[in-house]
Design a protein around this motif. Structure first.
Motif, PDB file in Angstrom:
ATOM      1  N   ARG A  77       0.839  -1.197   0.000  1.00 36.66           N
ATOM      2  CA  ARG A  77       0.000   0.000   0.000  1.00 36.66           C
ATOM      3  C   ARG A  77       0.873   1.245   0.000  1.00 36.66           C
ATOM      4  O   ARG A  77       0.604   2.215  -0.707  1.00 36.66           O
ATOM      5  CB  ARG A  77      -0.942   0.000   1.202  1.00 36.66           C
ATOM      6  CG  ARG A  77      -1.922   1.175   1.183  1.00 36.66           C
ATOM      7  CD  ARG A  77      -2.904   1.076   2.338  1.00 36.66           C
ATOM      8  NE  ARG A  77      -3.786   2.225   2.363  1.00 36.66           N
ATOM      9  CZ  ARG A  77      -4.913   2.334   1.663  1.00 36.66           C
ATOM     10  NH1 ARG A  77      -5.260   1.354   0.857  1.00 36.66           N
ATOM     11  NH2 ARG A  77      -5.676   3.407   1.745  1.00 36.66           N
ATOM     12  N   ASP A  78       1.947   1.208   0.791  1.00 39.74           N
ATOM     13  CA  ASP A  78       2.895   2.325   0.771  1.00 39.74           C
ATOM     14  C   ASP A  78       3.501   2.474  -0.623  1.00 39.74           C
ATOM     15  O   ASP A  78       3.758   3.583  -1.093  1.00 39.74           O
ATOM     16  CB  ASP A  78       3.995   2.101   1.806  1.00 39.74           C
ATOM     17  CG  ASP A  78       3.473   2.216   3.238  1.00 39.74           C
ATOM     18  OD1 ASP A  78       2.377   2.790   3.404  1.00 39.74           O
ATOM     19  OD2 ASP A  78       4.143   1.723   4.153  1.00 39.74           O
ATOM     20  N   LEU A  81       1.114   4.393  -2.827  1.00 38.64           N
ATOM     21  CA  LEU A  81       1.141   5.824  -2.539  1.00 38.64           C
ATOM     22  C   LEU A  81       2.406   6.471  -3.096  1.00 38.64           C
ATOM     23  O   LEU A  81       2.368   7.565  -3.659  1.00 38.64           O
ATOM     24  CB  LEU A  81       1.052   6.051  -1.028  1.00 38.64           C
ATOM     25  CG  LEU A  81      -0.243   5.595  -0.349  1.00 38.64           C
ATOM     26  CD1 LEU A  81      -0.130   5.725   1.155  1.00 38.64           C
ATOM     27  CD2 LEU A  81      -1.428   6.395  -0.866  1.00 38.64           C
ATOM     28  N   ARG A  82       3.527   5.778  -2.941  1.00 35.77           N
ATOM     29  CA  ARG A  82       4.797   6.323  -3.426  1.00 35.77           C
ATOM     30  C   ARG A  82       4.784   6.506  -4.939  1.00 35.77           C
ATOM     31  O   ARG A  82       5.203   7.544  -5.464  1.00 35.77           O
ATOM     32  CB  ARG A  82       5.943   5.386  -3.024  1.00 35.77           C
ATOM     33  CG  ARG A  82       7.306   5.785  -3.569  1.00 35.77           C
ATOM     34  CD  ARG A  82       8.367   4.745  -3.250  1.00 35.77           C
ATOM     35  NE  ARG A  82       8.020   3.435  -3.771  1.00 35.77           N
ATOM     36  CZ  ARG A  82       8.148   3.089  -5.054  1.00 35.77           C
ATOM     37  NH1 ARG A  82       8.612   3.960  -5.950  1.00 35.77           N
ATOM     38  NH2 ARG A  82       7.826   1.866  -5.455  1.00 35.77           N
ATOM     39  N   ILE A  84       2.183   6.778  -6.955  1.00 35.38           N
ATOM     40  CA  ILE A  84       1.246   7.834  -7.356  1.00 35.38           C
ATOM     41  C   ILE A  84       1.863   9.209  -7.139  1.00 35.38           C
ATOM     42  O   ILE A  84       1.752  10.104  -7.993  1.00 35.38           O
ATOM     43  CB  ILE A  84      -0.072   7.710  -6.587  1.00 35.38           C
ATOM     44  CG1 ILE A  84      -0.803   6.421  -6.987  1.00 35.38           C
ATOM     45  CG2 ILE A  84      -0.975   8.915  -6.865  1.00 35.38           C
ATOM     46  CD1 ILE A  84      -2.041   6.141  -6.171  1.00 35.38           C
ATOM     47  N   ARG A  85       2.553   9.390  -6.009  1.00 33.99           N
ATOM     48  CA  ARG A  85       3.201  10.688  -5.755  1.00 33.99           C
ATOM     49  C   ARG A  85       4.265  10.974  -6.803  1.00 33.99           C
ATOM     50  O   ARG A  85       4.437  12.115  -7.237  1.00 33.99           O
ATOM     51  CB  ARG A  85       3.804  10.696  -4.346  1.00 33.99           C
ATOM     52  CG  ARG A  85       2.752  10.701  -3.234  1.00 33.99           C
ATOM     53  CD  ARG A  85       3.382  10.944  -1.874  1.00 33.99           C
ATOM     54  NE  ARG A  85       2.393  10.885  -0.818  1.00 33.99           N
ATOM     55  CZ  ARG A  85       2.256   9.853   0.012  1.00 33.99           C
ATOM     56  NH1 ARG A  85       3.054   8.799  -0.092  1.00 33.99           N
ATOM     57  NH2 ARG A  85       1.332   9.872   0.951  1.00 33.99           N
ATOM     58  N   THR A 113      -7.836   5.030  -1.229  1.00 32.24           N
ATOM     59  CA  THR A 113      -6.611   5.821  -1.352  1.00 32.24           C
ATOM     60  C   THR A 113      -6.908   7.223  -1.852  1.00 32.24           C
ATOM     61  O   THR A 113      -6.264   8.191  -1.439  1.00 32.24           O
ATOM     62  CB  THR A 113      -5.633   5.127  -2.326  1.00 32.24           C
ATOM     63  OG1 THR A 113      -5.295   3.837  -1.817  1.00 32.24           O
ATOM     64  CG2 THR A 113      -4.370   5.947  -2.511  1.00 32.24           C
ATOM     65  N   PHE A 114      -7.910   7.354  -2.697  1.00 31.74           N
ATOM     66  CA  PHE A 114      -8.189   8.649  -3.341  1.00 31.74           C
ATOM     67  C   PHE A 114      -9.162   9.505  -2.550  1.00 31.74           C
ATOM     68  O   PHE A 114      -9.629  10.534  -3.018  1.00 31.74           O
ATOM     69  CB  PHE A 114      -8.687   8.395  -4.767  1.00 31.74           C
ATOM     70  CG  PHE A 114      -7.686   7.607  -5.550  1.00 31.74           C
ATOM     71  CD1 PHE A 114      -6.583   8.226  -6.106  1.00 31.74           C
ATOM     72  CD2 PHE A 114      -7.808   6.232  -5.661  1.00 31.74           C
ATOM     73  CE1 PHE A 114      -5.625   7.496  -6.784  1.00 31.74           C
ATOM     74  CE2 PHE A 114      -6.855   5.494  -6.338  1.00 31.74           C
ATOM     75  CZ  PHE A 114      -5.761   6.131  -6.904  1.00 31.74           C
ATOM     76  N   LEU A 116      -8.114  10.015   0.815  1.00 34.06           N
ATOM     77  CA  LEU A 116      -7.236  10.376   1.916  1.00 34.06           C
ATOM     78  C   LEU A 116      -6.963  11.872   1.926  1.00 34.06           C
ATOM     79  O   LEU A 116      -6.988  12.537   0.908  1.00 34.06           O
ATOM     80  CB  LEU A 116      -5.905   9.613   1.823  1.00 34.06           C
ATOM     81  CG  LEU A 116      -5.980   8.084   1.896  1.00 34.06           C
ATOM     82  CD1 LEU A 116      -4.611   7.484   1.626  1.00 34.06           C
ATOM     83  CD2 LEU A 116      -6.490   7.661   3.260  1.00 34.06           C
ATOM     84  N   ASP A 118      -4.591  14.040   1.636  1.00 32.34           N
ATOM     85  CA  ASP A 118      -3.237  13.901   1.138  1.00 32.34           C
ATOM     86  C   ASP A 118      -3.159  14.644  -0.190  1.00 32.34           C
ATOM     87  O   ASP A 118      -4.176  14.868  -0.836  1.00 32.34           O
ATOM     88  CB  ASP A 118      -2.952  12.398   0.936  1.00 32.34           C
ATOM     89  CG  ASP A 118      -1.544  12.124   0.478  1.00 32.34           C
ATOM     90  OD1 ASP A 118      -1.329  12.131  -0.744  1.00 32.34           O
ATOM     91  OD2 ASP A 118      -0.674  11.896   1.326  1.00 32.34           O
ATOM     92  N   ILE A 120      -2.516  13.487  -2.871  1.00 33.65           N
ATOM     93  CA  ILE A 120      -3.127  12.610  -3.872  1.00 33.65           C
ATOM     94  C   ILE A 120      -4.585  12.983  -4.077  1.00 33.65           C
ATOM     95  O   ILE A 120      -5.080  13.034  -5.203  1.00 33.65           O
ATOM     96  CB  ILE A 120      -2.987  11.136  -3.442  1.00 33.65           C
ATOM     97  CG1 ILE A 120      -1.524  10.703  -3.531  1.00 33.65           C
ATOM     98  CG2 ILE A 120      -3.860  10.222  -4.307  1.00 33.65           C
ATOM     99  CD1 ILE A 120      -1.265   9.324  -3.009  1.00 33.65           C
ATOM    100  N   ARG A 121      -5.260  13.253  -2.986  1.00 32.87           N
ATOM    101  CA  ARG A 121      -6.678  13.622  -3.072  1.00 32.87           C
ATOM    102  C   ARG A 121      -6.855  14.949  -3.793  1.00 32.87           C
ATOM    103  O   ARG A 121      -7.824  15.141  -4.527  1.00 32.87           O
ATOM    104  CB  ARG A 121      -7.262  13.695  -1.657  1.00 32.87           C
ATOM    105  CG  ARG A 121      -8.678  14.214  -1.594  1.00 32.87           C
ATOM    106  CD  ARG A 121      -9.117  14.358  -0.156  1.00 32.87           C
ATOM    107  NE  ARG A 121     -10.417  15.023  -0.062  1.00 32.87           N
ATOM    108  CZ  ARG A 121     -11.009  15.324   1.078  1.00 32.87           C
ATOM    109  NH1 ARG A 121     -10.425  15.030   2.220  1.00 32.87           N
ATOM    110  NH2 ARG A 121     -12.170  15.928   1.084  1.00 32.87           N
TER     111      ARG A 121
END
Length: 343
Positions: A77-78, A81-82, A84-85, A113-114, A116, A118, A120-121
Motif C-alpha cells: 500500500r505504501d 502511494l509512493r 502515485i506521488r 486511497t483517493f 485520503l 493527502d 493525492i486527493r
C-alpha cells in the motif's frame, strides 16, 4: 482555490477475479489510438511479477509491484502511494492513471486511497472502478462456499464497481450470459453492464466516467433503486445454496438546497461510525447560495463532499444513492433531510 474534477487527473481502478481478462483489456487500452498519456500501475499477486511481461510495447509507464497485493500488505500500500506521488511530480501532466489490481484483490482499500487527506486527493479524482467478469466461469467463484465462508473477493469486486464488463461472451451461450448478467445485477443494481470478447470494448464506456453528466447518471440510479425488492434468481431453483439477498441500494431525492455546514457535519459523523456494511455512497447536491454542483463520494468511512462543476443550465437537484448490506432507508433519508437549508 479547491480544484474541481476537471483540474484533477482521473484514476481508473481495474479489478476482476483471476483470469477475467484484466491484462488483455490493459493491452487493448494501451494499443488504442486515444491520444492520451496514460500511466499504468500494476499490482501482481506473488513474488514475481508476470503481467508486465505480457503488456505490449508502448510509451506508457508500467509500475509493477511484486511485494504483495496492495490492498492487504502494508508495504505494498505504501508502494502504491509512493508511485502515485511520483506520477504527480512529473513535469508532463498525465491524462489518466490506471491501477490494475490483482485478481485476489479487494478494490475497496485501493479506492479509499483517493479519499485520503493527502496531496493525492487534491490532484486526482477516482474516475471509476471497472470490474471484469468472466461469464464462462464467474458463477463457480461467486458460489464457492470455501471462499464465501471467509470473504468472497469475486463478490466484493462486483459490488464495488461503477461499470461491469461481461467478458468472454464468445465462449458462452446466450442463456449462460443472461444468467450471469442477472446474478451480477443482483449484487450491483446500479452499475451499467457492457459486453466484450477478448476484452475489446469502446473505451468511452470505461474511461472518463466522471466526465459523464453525473446528475443524469445518479438520477437514473436513484430512480432505479426506489422500492426495489430482491427476488431469488430463477436459475437457482429451490435455493440449494443460500445467496446474500441483503446487499442492495437505497436512492434518496430531496427538494430545495443543502446547508453546507450541516452536510460537512454529517460527513464527519459518518466517518466516525462503523460503516463496514455501507460499501459505496454517491450523490449530487444543490448547496444554498452556491453556483456549483457539489458531489459526495464515499467508500466505507472514506467520504468526501466537494464542489464539482457549475450548475449552468442544469436543473438543480439533491440525489443520493447508498449501496450496502441491510440498509435502513427511513433512517438514511431522515438524517440526510436534516441537512436541508432553511427555505
Amino acid at each position: 482555490m479547491q480544484k474541481t474534477i476537471k483540474d484533477k487527473i482521473p484514476v481508473t481502478v481495474l479489478t476482476g477475479f483471476l483470469g477475467s481478462g484484466k491484462t488483455t483489456l490493459l493491452n487493448y487500452i494501451l494499443r488504442e489510438n486515444h491520444g492520451m498519456k496514460i500511466a499504468v500501475i500494476e499490482n501482481e499477486f506473488g513474488e514475481i511479477g508476470i503481467d508486465g511481461g505480457l503488456v505490449v510495447g508502448s510509451t506508457e509507464e508500467i509500475f509493477e509491484m511484486t511485494n504483495g497485493c496492495v490492498c492487504c500488505v502494508a508495504e505494498a500500500r505504501d508502494d502504491l502511494l509512493r508511485v502515485i506521488r511520483q506520477l504527480l511530480d512529473r513535469p508532463e501532466r498525465l491524462d489518466h492513471i490506471i491501477i490494475e489490481t490483482s485478481g485476489l484483490a479487494d478494490p475497496y482499500p485501493i479506492a479509499q486511497t483517493f479519499f485520503l487527506d493527502d496531496p493525492i486527493r487534491d490532484e486526482t479524482n477516482l474516475d471509476g472502478v471497472i470490474a471484469l467478469v468472466d461469464v464462462k466461469h464467474v458463477l463457480r467463484h461467486l458460489d464457492d462456499s470455501q471462499i464465501e465462508a471467509h470473504d468472497n473477493q469475486a463478490v466484493d469486486q462486483i459490488v464495488c464497481a461503477d461499470r461491469i464488463v461481461l467478458n468472454k461472451v464468445d465462449l458462452a451461450f446466450e442463456d449462460e450470459i443472461a444468467a450471469v448478467s442477472a446474478r451480477v445485477a443482483s449484487l450491483n443494481e446500479t452499475a451499467e453492464q457492457v459486453r466484450s470478447s477478448f476484452a475489446q470494448i469502446d473505451l468511452k464506456k470505461i474511461l472518463g466516467l466522471a466526465a459523464f453528466d453525473q446528475s443524469r447518471k445518479i438520477a437514473a440510479e436513484v430512480d432505479d433503486s426506489h422500492d426495489h425488492h430482491h427476488h431469488q434468481a430463477p436459475w437457482l431453483g429451490d435455493a440449494s445454496h443460500d445467496h446474500d439477498a441483503s446487499v442492495g441500494s437505497v436512492g434518496i431525492e430531496l427538494p430545495g438546497h443543502m446547508n453546507p455546514a450541516a452536510m460537512q457535519a454529517w460527513v464527519q459523523e459518518m466517518r466516525a461510525q462503523n460503516l463496514d456494511n455501507l460499501f459505496r455512497m454517491k450523490g449530487i447536491f444543490s448547496v444554498k447560495d452556491d453556483d456549483y454542483c457539489y458531489v459526495l463520494h464515499g467508500v466505507h468511512n472514506e467520504i468526501e463532499f466537494r464542489p464539482n462543476h457549475p450548475w449552468a443550465n442544469e436543473t438543480r437537484c439533491n440525489k443520493m444513492i447508498f449501496i450496502g448490506r441491510n440498509l435502513d432507508r427511513t433512517a438514511l433519508q431522515a438524517r440526510l433531510a436534516e441537512c436541508l437549508a432553511a427555505a
